[in-house]
Design a protein around this motif. Structure first.
Motif, PDB file in Angstrom:
ATOM      1  N   SER A 111       0.136  13.525   8.834  1.00  0.00           N
ATOM      2  CA  SER A 111      -0.215  14.160  10.234  1.00  0.00           C
ATOM      3  C   SER A 111      -1.535  14.481  10.321  1.00  0.00           C
ATOM      4  O   SER A 111      -2.144  14.834  11.343  1.00  0.00           O
ATOM      5  N   GLY A 112      -2.562  14.549   9.024  1.00  0.00           N
ATOM      6  CA  GLY A 112      -3.812  14.905   9.234  1.00  0.00           C
ATOM      7  C   GLY A 112      -4.236  16.153   9.014  1.00  0.00           C
ATOM      8  O   GLY A 112      -5.380  16.600   9.201  1.00  0.00           O
ATOM      9  N   HIS A 113      -3.522  16.980   8.588  1.00  0.00           N
ATOM     10  CA  HIS A 113      -3.532  18.366   8.417  1.00  0.00           C
ATOM     11  C   HIS A 113      -4.193  18.539   7.014  1.00  0.00           C
ATOM     12  O   HIS A 113      -4.883  19.462   6.821  1.00  0.00           O
ATOM     13  N   TRP A 114      -3.969  17.546   6.171  1.00  0.00           N
ATOM     14  CA  TRP A 114      -4.888  17.615   4.980  1.00  0.00           C
ATOM     15  C   TRP A 114      -5.487  16.431   4.852  1.00  0.00           C
ATOM     16  O   TRP A 114      -5.086  15.318   5.113  1.00  0.00           O
ATOM     17  N   GLN A 115      -7.118  16.748   4.436  1.00  0.00           N
ATOM     18  CA  GLN A 115      -7.841  15.690   4.468  1.00  0.00           C
ATOM     19  C   GLN A 115      -9.225  16.363   4.004  1.00  0.00           C
ATOM     20  O   GLN A 115      -9.377  17.464   3.504  1.00  0.00           O
ATOM     21  N   LEU A 116      -9.938  15.295   3.191  1.00  0.00           N
ATOM     22  CA  LEU A 116     -11.213  15.658   2.713  1.00  0.00           C
ATOM     23  C   LEU A 116     -12.301  16.226   3.582  1.00  0.00           C
ATOM     24  O   LEU A 116     -12.217  15.979   5.003  1.00  0.00           O
ATOM     25  N   ALA A 129      -0.599   7.253   3.115  1.00  0.00           N
ATOM     26  CA  ALA A 129      -1.145   8.643   2.725  1.00  0.00           C
ATOM     27  C   ALA A 129      -0.946   8.869   1.324  1.00  0.00           C
ATOM     28  O   ALA A 129      -0.028   8.381   0.481  1.00  0.00           O
ATOM     29  N   PHE A 130      -2.310   9.376   0.527  1.00  0.00           N
ATOM     30  CA  PHE A 130      -2.399   9.611  -0.911  1.00  0.00           C
ATOM     31  C   PHE A 130      -2.387  11.360  -0.714  1.00  0.00           C
ATOM     32  O   PHE A 130      -3.716  11.716  -0.642  1.00  0.00           O
ATOM     33  N   PRO A 131      -1.315  11.850  -0.912  1.00  0.00           N
ATOM     34  CA  PRO A 131      -1.610  13.483  -0.844  1.00  0.00           C
ATOM     35  C   PRO A 131      -2.409  14.183  -1.631  1.00  0.00           C
ATOM     36  O   PRO A 131      -3.266  15.022  -1.533  1.00  0.00           O
ATOM     37  N   GLN A 132      -2.329  13.745  -3.071  1.00  0.00           N
ATOM     38  CA  GLN A 132      -3.228  14.287  -3.863  1.00  0.00           C
ATOM     39  C   GLN A 132      -4.739  14.022  -3.861  1.00  0.00           C
ATOM     40  O   GLN A 132      -5.572  14.925  -4.280  1.00  0.00           O
ATOM     41  N   LEU A 133      -4.991  12.955  -3.055  1.00  0.00           N
ATOM     42  CA  LEU A 133      -6.492  12.638  -2.761  1.00  0.00           C
ATOM     43  C   LEU A 133      -6.879  13.222  -1.316  1.00  0.00           C
ATOM     44  O   LEU A 133      -7.867  12.888  -0.849  1.00  0.00           O
ATOM     45  N   ARG A 134      -5.833  13.464  -0.544  1.00  0.00           N
ATOM     46  CA  ARG A 134      -5.788  14.136   0.825  1.00  0.00           C
ATOM     47  C   ARG A 134      -6.502  12.753   1.486  1.00  0.00           C
ATOM     48  O   ARG A 134      -7.475  13.106   2.245  1.00  0.00           O
ATOM     49  N   GLN A 135      -6.124  11.698   1.361  1.00  0.00           N
ATOM     50  CA  GLN A 135      -6.599  10.586   2.177  1.00  0.00           C
ATOM     51  C   GLN A 135      -5.608   9.999   2.888  1.00  0.00           C
ATOM     52  O   GLN A 135      -4.425   9.513   2.251  1.00  0.00           O
ATOM     53  N   LEU A 136      -5.974   9.312   4.030  1.00  0.00           N
ATOM     54  CA  LEU A 136      -4.926   8.791   5.008  1.00  0.00           C
ATOM     55  C   LEU A 136      -5.764   7.565   5.446  1.00  0.00           C
ATOM     56  O   LEU A 136      -6.671   7.539   6.162  1.00  0.00           O
ATOM     57  N   LEU A 137      -4.981   6.416   5.117  1.00  0.00           N
ATOM     58  CA  LEU A 137      -5.597   4.995   5.461  1.00  0.00           C
ATOM     59  C   LEU A 137      -4.756   4.398   6.779  1.00  0.00           C
ATOM     60  O   LEU A 137      -3.633   4.405   6.562  1.00  0.00           O
ATOM     61  N   LYS A 138      -5.604   4.119   7.900  1.00  0.00           N
ATOM     62  CA  LYS A 138      -4.990   3.843   9.074  1.00  0.00           C
ATOM     63  C   LYS A 138      -4.754   2.563   8.876  1.00  0.00           C
ATOM     64  O   LYS A 138      -5.715   1.844   8.546  1.00  0.00           O
ATOM     65  N   PHE A 164       7.066  16.502  -0.517  1.00  0.00           N
ATOM     66  CA  PHE A 164       7.404  15.872   0.708  1.00  0.00           C
ATOM     67  C   PHE A 164       6.488  16.395   1.845  1.00  0.00           C
ATOM     68  O   PHE A 164       6.002  15.699   2.643  1.00  0.00           O
ATOM     69  N   GLN A 165       6.506  17.870   1.611  1.00  0.00           N
ATOM     70  CA  GLN A 165       5.538  18.463   2.615  1.00  0.00           C
ATOM     71  C   GLN A 165       4.186  18.158   2.699  1.00  0.00           C
ATOM     72  O   GLN A 165       3.481  17.831   3.497  1.00  0.00           O
ATOM     73  N   ALA A 166       3.600  17.814   1.232  1.00  0.00           N
ATOM     74  CA  ALA A 166       2.169  17.251   1.112  1.00  0.00           C
ATOM     75  C   ALA A 166       1.971  16.090   1.646  1.00  0.00           C
ATOM     76  O   ALA A 166       1.274  15.813   2.274  1.00  0.00           O
ATOM     77  N   TYR A 167       3.061  15.102   1.413  1.00  0.00           N
ATOM     78  CA  TYR A 167       2.895  13.857   2.216  1.00  0.00           C
ATOM     79  C   TYR A 167       2.804  14.044   3.727  1.00  0.00           C
ATOM     80  O   TYR A 167       2.127  13.342   4.441  1.00  0.00           O
ATOM     81  N   SER A 168       3.841  14.769   4.223  1.00  0.00           N
ATOM     82  CA  SER A 168       3.880  14.860   5.873  1.00  0.00           C
ATOM     83  C   SER A 168       2.436  15.543   6.221  1.00  0.00           C
ATOM     84  O   SER A 168       2.154  15.227   7.162  1.00  0.00           O
TER      85      SER A 168
END
Length: 553
Positions: free
Chosen positions: A294-299, A465-474, A286-290
Motif C-alpha cells: 500500500s506504500g505505507h512502508w518505503q525507504l 513487495a520486499f517488506p524487509q527492504l521496504r521496496q515496492l516494484l511497480k 502479512f501486515q508488513a507485506y500489506s
C-alpha cells in the motif's frame, strides 16, 4: 478502457472445488476471458425464447433489457471489462443468481428449444458456480484489506481513487459482508453492512433484505464488542421481524451477562482498518507485506540517495555493444531492475506457448504442494528447449546476472486473477522441502537467484513487495527484477522475502527464471567470512567501531 463492474465479479467463479484437476477462472484474467462468451450466447437463447412467447412475463423483458445494456457497455469498454474486480464480482453474481431466476421463469411448454440450449450452456463444466463466486468476493476483500480501501468507495465503483462508474446495490453488499464474517473479518463486514443498510430502497426485496442486514450487524457488533450498538440493532431487528422464543431467551441471557459485567452500555468506535503502526511497533509478516504493497512502508530519501542507475557493460563482452539499462533498488542484498530487456515479439511468442496450458498455482506445504489462497494465480512451466525465443532469453539472463543458466529451472509463466496475489514468501527452498522430496532436481542445489520479467503493465496494484527492504516494484512491461536468494555462503537470505501484491485493476503476466546454485562457484565465489551471520555493511561498521576504540585507548 474498463468493463462495467457489473459483469466481471460474476465471470470469475467456476470450480474452486476443481482447482487441482479442472478449470478455474477467478485466479486468472486470461481464463475469465474465455468464459465470458458463454453469456453472450445465453442472451441469444433468451431472445429467441421471448420471440416465441410474445407478451409473456414483463419481468423477463425488463431483465433482458438490463442484460443487453450491460453487454453493450462491455463492448464499448473493450477487453479492460474483465480487469476490474468489482466488475468480475457482479458478472459472477449475474451468472450464478440472476440467470437462475431467468431460467425458472422460462420453464414452460413454449420456448423449449432456446430453454434447453440455455440449460446446456449453464451446465457446462466451464461455467461458474457458487464456490468460485466466493473466490471472487475473497479477492475483493483482499484488495480492501491490503490497500486499506473503504467500502463506501468500493460500493460506488471507486478503486484506490479511480472511478470506474458502476455501483453495487444492497444485495451485493450483503453477499460480501456475509463472506467477510465467515472469514473472520468483522470490521470489513461491518463496513459493508452499513453500506447495505444505507442503500436499501423500497419494495419487497428491501423488506426481505433489511432483517438479514440487521441480523448480520448484530453478529458483527458482537464480535467487535460494540455491545451498546448490538442492543440497539437487535431492538430494531425484532421490531420489524419476529424471532423465535428460544432466540429471545438466548439473547436475554446474553444481555443479562453483559449487565452483570457492566458491559451493556459499552460502545466502541469501529474502524474499518487498524491505525498505521508506529516505526517501533512490531508487526506480523502479512501486515508488513500489506503495508509495503500500500506504500505505507518505503525507504526515506536519505536511504535512497546512494542508489544508482546506469548502463551495465561488464558482465559480458556483448554488452559493450548493447549495454543494459539498470536501476539499483537496494545494495545489500542486491536488488536491481533492468529496463527494456524483453521485447513485444518475444512476449507474443510466449503468449502462444502458454495458451491452454495454465493451471492453478500451488505452494509448498509441510509434506506436499497444495492449492492455497496465499497464492491466487495460474501458472505453467515450459522448458527452454521448447522454442528458440526461450533460449535467447536465457542467454540474456546470463549476460545480466553473470550466472550459469545451465542449471536453471524451466521457464515459469503466471497470470493473476481477481485481487490476484502471492503472499510473502522466499524463493529459496528450506531443507524440509528437500527432505520431503518436494524440490525437483535437488542435485542442482537451491535457487541462488531470481530474475522476474514483467510481461505486461498493470493499471493499478500488482507490485512486487520486499517488506524487509521496504521496496515496492511497480510492474513495468519489458523490465526484469534480479536478486540473489542465497548468501554467498549458500544460506537462504531471509531479507529477500517478497510477495506479489494484489491486482486492483488489470491483468498481470510475469515470467520467472529461477537459477540453481550448481556450477556457480566461479561466478559467485564464497566470501572469506560467513556472510549469512552478518551483512558486509554491519561488519564494516563493527570494524570502524573497533578502530575508534583502539585509537581512543
Amino acid at each position: 478502457m474498463v468493463f462495467p463492474l457489473r459483469s466481471v465479479l460474476l465471470l470469475v467463479l467456476h470450480q474452486l472445488v476443481c482447482s487441482v484437476s479442472g478449470v478455474e477462472f477467478f485466479s486468472s484474467i486470461n481464463e475469465m476471458t474465455k468464459v465470458f462468451g458463454y453469456e453472450q450466447k445465453m442472451l441469444l437463447h433468451m431472445q429467441r425464447f421471448l420471440a416465441e412467447n410474445q407478451g409473456k412475463l414483463d419481468f423477463l423483458k425488463a431483465r433482458l433489457r438490463e442484460f443487453e445494456s450491460e453487454r453493450d457497455e462491455a463492448r464499448e469498454w473493450g477487453s479492460a471489462y474483465l480487469e476490474s474486480p468489482i466488475n468480475q464480482y457482479l458478472l459472477n453474481k449475474r451468472l450464478t443468481v440472476d440467470w437462475q431466476r431467468v431460467e425458472n421463469l422460462m420453464e414452460a411448454s413454449t420456448g423449449e428449444k432456446p430453454l434447453n440450449r440455455l440449460r446446456k450452456l449453464r451446465n457446462r463444466e466451464t461455467m461458474p458456480d457458487k464456490k468460485e463466486l466466493d473466490g471472487a468476493i475473497d479477492g475483493l476483500l483482499r484488495l480492501q484489506y491490503v490497500y486499506r480501501l473503504k467500502a463506501k468507495d468500493l460500493v460506488r465503483g471507486v478503486l484506490d481513487g479511480v472511478d470506474y462508474g458502476t455501483q453495487l446495490n444492497s444485495e451485493h453488499c450483503v453477499d460480501i459482508a456475509r463472506l467477510a464474517l465467515r472469514d473472520q473479518h468483522p470490521q470489513l463486514a461491518h463496513s459493508w453492512l452499513i453500506e447495505a443498510k444505507d442503500r436499501l430502497s423500497g419494495g419487497e426485496r428491501a423488506k426481505e433484505l433489511k432483517p438479514q442486514i440487521l441480523a448480520l450487524l448484530v453478529q458483527a457488533k458482537k464480535e467487535l464488542e460494540d455491545f451498546r450498538g448490538l442492543n440497539d440493532t437487535y431492538q430494531e431487528l425484532i421490531s420489524i421481524h419476529p424471532v423465535s422464543e428460544e432466540h429471545v431467551r438466548n439473547y436475554e441471557t446474553f444481555m443479562e451477562t453483559l449487565r452483570e459485567k457492566s458491559l451493556l452500555n459499552e460502545s466502541k468506535t469501529i474502524l474499518e482498518h487498524p491505525p498505521i503502526p508506529r516505526e517501533d511497533e512490531p508487526v506480523g509478516e502479512f501486515q508488513a507485506y500489506s503495508l509495503t504493497c500500500s506504500g505505507h512502508w518505503q525507504l526515506t530519501p536519505k536511504e535512497k540517495r546512494h542508489l544508482r542507475c546506469g548502463y551495465v557493460t561488464e558482465t559480458h563482452p556483448f554488452l559493450w555493444i548493447a549495454p543494459l539499462k539498470a536501476e539499483e533498488l537496494f545494495q545489500d542484498p542486491l536488488l536491481v531492475l533492468y529496463h527494456d530487456v524483453i521485447y513485444q515479439s518475444e512476449i507474443d511468442v510466449i503468449r502462444k506457448l502458454t495458451n491452454n496450458r495454465l493451471v492453478r498455482a500451488t505452494i509448498t506445504g509441510n509434506n506436499e504442494s497444495v492449492v492455497s489462497n496465499v497464492r491466487t494465480s495460474q501458472i505453467t512451466f515450459i522448458p527452454a528447449t521448447a522454442h528458440k525465443v526461450l533460449a535467447t532469453i536465457d542467454q540474456r539472463v546470463a549476460d545480466m546476472t553473470n550466472l550459469n543458466m545451465k542449471y536453471a529451472e524451466d521457464h515459469q509463466f503466471a497470470n493473476y486473477g481477481i485481487g490476484g496475489h502471492y503472499g510473502q514468501h522466499t524463493d529459496w527452498f528450506y531443507q524440509t522441502s528437500f527432505d520431503a522430496g518436494l524440490v525437483s532436481s535437488p542435485e542442482m542445489g537451491n535457487r541462488i537467484a531470481t530474475v522476474l520479467f514483467y510481461l505486461s503493465d498493470v493499471a493499478q496494484g500488482g507490485g512486487t513487495a520486499f517488506p524487509q527492504l521496504r521496496q515496492l516494484l511497480k510492474p513495468k512491461k519489458y523490465a526484469a527484477a534480479f536478486w540473489h536468494n542465497l548468501h554467498a555462503s549458500g544460506v537462504g537470505d531471509v531479507r529477500t522475502q517478497h510477495g506479489a501484491c494484489p491486482i486492483i485493476v488489470g491483468s498481470k503476466w510475469v515470467q520467472n527464471r529461477w537459477i540453481r546454485e550448481n556450477d556457480q562457484s566461479d561466478r559467485r565465489p564464497c566470501e572469506l567470512w560467513d556472510d549469512s551471520l552478518a551483512t558486509y555493511a554491519q561488519i564494516l561498521e563493527m570494524n570502524k567501531r573497533n578502530e575508534a576504540q583502539a585509537a581512543s585507548s
